[in-house]
Design a protein around this motif. Structure first.
Motif, PDB file in Angstrom:
ATOM      1  N   LYS A 118       0.826  -1.208   0.000  1.00 22.51           N
ATOM      2  CA  LYS A 118       0.000   0.000   0.000  1.00 22.51           C
ATOM      3  C   LYS A 118       0.857   1.253   0.000  1.00 22.51           C
ATOM      4  N   ILE A 119       2.020   1.180   0.650  1.00 23.96           N
ATOM      5  CA  ILE A 119       2.904   2.346   0.671  1.00 23.96           C
ATOM      6  C   ILE A 119       3.488   2.602  -0.707  1.00 23.96           C
ATOM      7  N   MET A 120       3.929   1.538  -1.377  1.00 29.23           N
ATOM      8  CA  MET A 120       4.637   1.690  -2.643  1.00 29.23           C
ATOM      9  C   MET A 120       3.701   1.983  -3.809  1.00 29.23           C
ATOM     10  N   ARG A 121       2.416   1.623  -3.677  1.00 25.49           N
ATOM     11  CA  ARG A 121       1.471   1.927  -4.750  1.00 25.49           C
ATOM     12  C   ARG A 121       0.996   3.366  -4.649  1.00 25.49           C
ATOM     13  N   SER A 122       0.787   3.997  -5.775  1.00 24.01           N
ATOM     14  CA  SER A 122       0.309   5.378  -5.790  1.00 24.01           C
ATOM     15  C   SER A 122      -1.113   5.444  -5.242  1.00 24.01           C
ATOM     16  N   CYS A 123      -1.344   6.452  -4.418  1.00 22.70           N
ATOM     17  CA  CYS A 123      -2.677   6.659  -3.849  1.00 22.70           C
ATOM     18  C   CYS A 123      -3.617   7.149  -4.953  1.00 22.70           C
ATOM     19  N   GLU A 124      -4.821   6.598  -4.980  1.00 21.64           N
ATOM     20  CA  GLU A 124      -5.766   6.986  -6.027  1.00 21.64           C
ATOM     21  C   GLU A 124      -6.178   8.453  -5.905  1.00 21.64           C
ATOM     22  N   HIS A 125      -6.001   9.008  -4.685  1.00 26.89           N
ATOM     23  CA  HIS A 125      -6.331  10.423  -4.479  1.00 26.89           C
ATOM     24  C   HIS A 125      -5.127  11.323  -4.723  1.00 26.89           C
ATOM     25  N   ARG A 126      -3.967  10.692  -5.043  1.00 26.25           N
ATOM     26  CA  ARG A 126      -2.715  11.424  -5.283  1.00 26.25           C
ATOM     27  C   ARG A 126      -2.409  12.394  -4.139  1.00 26.25           C
ATOM     28  N   CYS A 127      -2.518  11.874  -2.913  1.00 26.07           N
ATOM     29  CA  CYS A 127      -2.285  12.698  -1.729  1.00 26.07           C
ATOM     30  C   CYS A 127      -0.811  13.085  -1.618  1.00 26.07           C
ATOM     31  N   ARG A 128      -0.570  14.325  -1.249  1.00 25.92           N
ATOM     32  CA  ARG A 128       0.799  14.806  -1.068  1.00 25.92           C
ATOM     33  C   ARG A 128       1.525  13.992  -0.015  1.00 25.92           C
ATOM     34  N   PHE A 129       0.842  13.696   1.100  1.00 23.42           N
ATOM     35  CA  PHE A 129       1.530  13.029   2.206  1.00 23.42           C
ATOM     36  C   PHE A 129       1.844  11.567   1.880  1.00 23.42           C
ATOM     37  N   HIS A 130       1.035  10.944   1.027  1.00 22.09           N
ATOM     38  CA  HIS A 130       1.349   9.570   0.615  1.00 22.09           C
ATOM     39  C   HIS A 130       2.608   9.571  -0.265  1.00 22.09           C
ATOM     40  N   ARG A 131       2.712  10.553  -1.134  1.00 14.39           N
ATOM     41  CA  ARG A 131       3.897  10.653  -2.003  1.00 14.39           C
ATOM     42  C   ARG A 131       5.159  10.866  -1.174  1.00 14.39           C
ATOM     43  N   ILE A 132       5.069  11.718  -0.165  1.00 13.10           N
ATOM     44  CA  ILE A 132       6.231  11.989   0.685  1.00 13.10           C
ATOM     45  C   ILE A 132       6.658  10.719   1.428  1.00 13.10           C
ATOM     46  N   MET A 133       5.689   9.989   1.968  1.00 13.27           N
ATOM     47  CA  MET A 133       6.037   8.772   2.701  1.00 13.27           C
ATOM     48  C   MET A 133       6.648   7.727   1.767  1.00 13.27           C
ATOM     49  N   THR A 134       6.149   7.634   0.544  1.00 12.58           N
ATOM     50  CA  THR A 134       6.716   6.694  -0.423  1.00 12.58           C
ATOM     51  C   THR A 134       8.168   7.042  -0.727  1.00 12.58           C
ATOM     52  N   GLU A 135       8.437   8.337  -0.907  1.00  9.69           N
ATOM     53  CA  GLU A 135       9.815   8.773  -1.137  1.00  9.69           C
ATOM     54  C   GLU A 135      10.699   8.447   0.059  1.00  9.69           C
ATOM     55  N   ASN A 136      10.164   8.650   1.267  1.00  4.80           N
ATOM     56  CA  ASN A 136      10.922   8.327   2.475  1.00  4.80           C
ATOM     57  C   ASN A 136      11.211   6.827   2.560  1.00  4.80           C
ATOM     58  N   MET A 137      10.231   6.017   2.143  1.00  5.43           N
ATOM     59  CA  MET A 137      10.422   4.571   2.175  1.00  5.43           C
ATOM     60  C   MET A 137      11.542   4.149   1.220  1.00  5.43           C
ATOM     61  N   TYR A 138      11.571   4.718   0.027  1.00  4.48           N
ATOM     62  CA  TYR A 138      12.654   4.416  -0.909  1.00  4.48           C
ATOM     63  C   TYR A 138      14.014   4.798  -0.307  1.00  4.48           C
ATOM     64  N   GLU A 139      14.055   5.939   0.376  1.00  2.00           N
ATOM     65  CA  GLU A 139      15.298   6.389   1.014  1.00  2.00           C
ATOM     66  C   GLU A 139      15.734   5.400   2.096  1.00  2.00           C
ATOM     67  N   LEU A 140      14.777   4.916   2.892  1.00  2.00           N
ATOM     68  CA  LEU A 140      15.101   3.957   3.949  1.00  2.00           C
ATOM     69  C   LEU A 140      15.549   2.616   3.376  1.00  2.00           C
ATOM     70  N   LEU A 141      14.929   2.195   2.282  1.00  2.00           N
ATOM     71  CA  LEU A 141      15.334   0.935   1.644  1.00  2.00           C
ATOM     72  C   LEU A 141      16.760   1.052   1.104  1.00  2.00           C
ATOM     73  N   ALA A 142      17.087   2.217   0.547  1.00  2.00           N
ATOM     74  CA  ALA A 142      18.454   2.440   0.056  1.00  2.00           C
ATOM     75  C   ALA A 142      19.435   2.446   1.222  1.00  2.00           C
ATOM     76  N   LYS A 143      19.053   3.074   2.340  1.00  2.00           N
ATOM     77  CA  LYS A 143      19.903   3.100   3.531  1.00  2.00           C
ATOM     78  C   LYS A 143      20.119   1.689   4.055  1.00  2.00           C
ATOM     79  N   LYS A 144      19.069   0.881   4.051  1.00  2.00           N
ATOM     80  CA  LYS A 144      19.184  -0.497   4.539  1.00  2.00           C
ATOM     81  C   LYS A 144      20.157  -1.291   3.678  1.00  2.00           C
TER      82      LYS A 144
END
Length: 241
Positions: A118-144
């Motif tokens: 659910k985090i990695m899929r785009s929100c159907e409402h294109r919410c700003r905060f969902h996009r930010i969290m997805t970007e943060n998740m990619y950053e954390l995966l890269a850090k890991k």
């Protein structure tokens, strides 16, 4: 979703939610269907036969990632601190299979679990905060992934001494130089480790006796000093011309 220990405001201070407000989290988290759970020390968050539909983020405490062989021997693979992810490799799989590793609470621990899909899929409402969290998740995966490479680099060293020094220098917070040293003193840098000596020995894949002998030898040679979990490294000062 919100617990007594971790308010929405407190959650915004974790890397996964960087750039989000408490109000945005309040709208986002119910949509993701996540939950927070606490675990006492020495209890398992995930067992090796479990499927892992949710990615975990540690909120407090410490957890160990362990692998058990057919003879019941456990190998220490990694450890996670607050803000770190765990179980992400297994929750990404399309076909859910057992994790084949376990996650153990090394200290009393609290973790947030979220469905990674659910985090990695785009929100159907294109919410700003969902996009930010997805970007943060990619950053954390890269850090890991970077942390994994660091661990492999440490364990690939030829000698135990090289492993110890490499681990100390690669600690995420880095080595700190104590204030107030006179100019003629040896350069000293300190780091407070999250691991005790038994845990450090497991992480370096050696027995505790070997680790303690090597640390004692390094102290005798003036390379470092150890006080509990605080390690201070010394190096001769360079003379100025």
């Amino acid at each position: 979703m919100e617990s007594a220990e971790f308010s929405l405001e407190a959650l915004t201070r974790f890397p996964l939610f960087e750039g989000l407000t408490a109000g945005e989290l309040e709208a986002l988290l119910p949509c993701l269907d996540g939950y927070i759970r606490s675990y006492p020390r020495n209890s398992f968050l995930i067992l090796d036969e479990d499927t892992v539909p949710y990615v975990g983020m540690l909120l407090s405490g410490m957890i160990f990632m362990l692998k058990e062989d057919e003879n019941g021997h456990q190998s220490f693979l990694n450890y996670m601190m607050p803000g770190d992810l765990f179980g992400e490799s297994f929750s990404l799989r399309k076909k859910k299979t057992p994790a084949h590793v376990s996650f153990l609470a090394a200290r009393n621990a609290t973790a947030l679990f979220l469905p990674l899909g659910k985090i990695m899929r785009s929100c159907e409402h294109r919410c700003r905060f969902h996009r930010i969290m997805t970007e943060n998740m990619y950053e954390l995966l890269a850090k890991k992934n970077g942390q994994l490479m660091q661990t492999l680099d440490i364990l690939s060293k030829d000698t135990l001494r090289e492993k110890i020094l490499s681990y100390l220098h690669l600690r995420p917070e880095g080595l700190q130089t104590p204030p107030g040293l006179p100019p003629t003193a040896a350069v000293a840098q300190t780091v407070d480790l999250p691991l005790n000596k038994s845990e450090l020995a497991h992480y370096l894949n050696v027995n505790r006796s070997s680790l303690c002998r090597e640390l004692a030898a390094m102290e005798r040679e003036g390379l470092l000093s150890v006080s509990g979990n605080r390690y201070t490294l010394f190096a001769p000062c360079r003379k100025t011309p």
